[in-house]
Design an enzyme around this catalytic site. Structure first.
Site, PDB file in Angstrom:
ATOM      1  N   LYS A 131       0.578  -1.353  -0.027  1.00 52.62           N
ATOM      2  CA  LYS A 131      -0.657  -0.015   0.161  1.00 52.62           C
ATOM      3  C   LYS A 131       1.344   1.079   0.053  1.00 52.62           C
ATOM      4  O   LYS A 131       1.130   2.771  -0.802  1.00 52.62           O
ATOM      5  CB  LYS A 131      -1.116   0.139   1.425  1.00 52.62           C
ATOM      6  CG  LYS A 131      -1.857   1.350   0.796  1.00 52.62           C
ATOM      7  CD  LYS A 131      -2.852   0.868   2.068  1.00 52.62           C
ATOM      8  CE  LYS A 131      -2.647   1.130   3.893  1.00 52.62           C
ATOM      9  NZ  LYS A 131      -3.586   1.255   4.443  1.00 52.62           N
ATOM     10  N   ASP A 149      -6.733   1.261   1.266  1.00 51.73           N
ATOM     11  CA  ASP A 149      -7.494   1.920   2.381  1.00 51.73           C
ATOM     12  C   ASP A 149      -8.611   1.257   2.103  1.00 51.73           C
ATOM     13  O   ASP A 149      -9.469   0.992   2.434  1.00 51.73           O
ATOM     14  CB  ASP A 149      -6.523   3.412   3.169  1.00 51.73           C
ATOM     15  CG  ASP A 149      -7.020   3.992   2.661  1.00 51.73           C
ATOM     16  OD1 ASP A 149      -8.572   3.698   1.605  1.00 51.73           O
ATOM     17  OD2 ASP A 149      -6.858   5.530   2.961  1.00 51.73           O
TER      18      ASP A 149
END
Length: 223
Positions: A131, A149
């Site tokens: 991420k 997220d």
């Protein structure tokens, strides 16, 4: 990730998705991260520190930190114990301090103090997962990516852009359906929409610019 083959969609669904991102673009044509950074290195540090923390709290900490250390060399000189007071207000700061210093050491010893801007090298740095690498590469316009997220995960499901049960699955689905002209910016639009409009507990459907395009609006309107 390399972009998967575009998903075959029915014309009506393709038009809905196109209109949805067109409206996001009309509101903010060039969305960027709300994390403060100066260059690739400070962006990597800021994004790594933001895990399980708000951008506001990270910006408050890095405003002081980057005055003291904004290069891998300076961060390494600061050391783990020297770093902790700057980031002690951020969750998991002990682990994050350890990772930031370990990453700085690798950057100094293996990369001459420069941040390697390819996914494999970034993800090999301590504290930099998929991420974080996606955020960095997308923000710097190196590789289109959609870092999933909690905001992106929630919004993607409510808008029925994705149905995956994991962030990786949602990322793959989004990469396959977001129209090419919007791909670089989709990550930020979805985060901002989830952060300020399509919030977790009480989405602001009455003010939502894409409410008429949202299959989930009936779940929240009139509550």
């Amino acid at each position: 990730m390399a972009r998967p083959a575009a998903k075959k969609l029915k014309p009506a669904e393709r038009a809905r998705i196109e209109e949805l991102f067109h409206r996001f673009e009309s509101l903010e044509s060039d969305p960027r991260t709300e994390l403060d950074y100066r260059d690739a290195y400070t962006l990597v540090v800021a994004v790594a520190l933001s895990a399980q923390a708000t951008d506001v709290s990270v910006n408050k900490a890095t405003a002081r930190l980057f005055e003291a250390a904004d290069t891998p060399e300076a961060m390494l000189a600061l050391g783990e114990e020297g770093l902790k007071p700057f980031i002690s207000s951020i969750g998991l700061y002990n682990t994050k301090a350890k990772n930031v210093i370990a990453a700085a050491r690798i950057l100094v010893e293996q990369y001459g103090g420069q941040v390697p801007l390819d996914r494999a090298s970034l993800q090999a740095l301590p504290g930099v997962g998929r991420k974080t690498a996606s955020v960095v590469l997308n923000e710097l316009r190196i590789e289109p990516a959609i870092a999933v997220d909690t905001h992106v995960f929630r919004v993607s499901h409510r808008l029925e852009l994705a149905f995956g049960k994991t962030p990786d699955h949602v990322e793959a689905e989004l990469m396959a359906i977001v129209p090419e002209p919007y791909l670089w910016r989709a990550h930020h639009w979805l985060i901002l929409h989830g952060r300020y409009t399509c919030t977790a507990r009480r989405p602001r459907c009455e003010e939502c610019p894409v409410a008429d395009l949202c299959p989930s609006r009936h779940l929240f309107l009139g509550r």
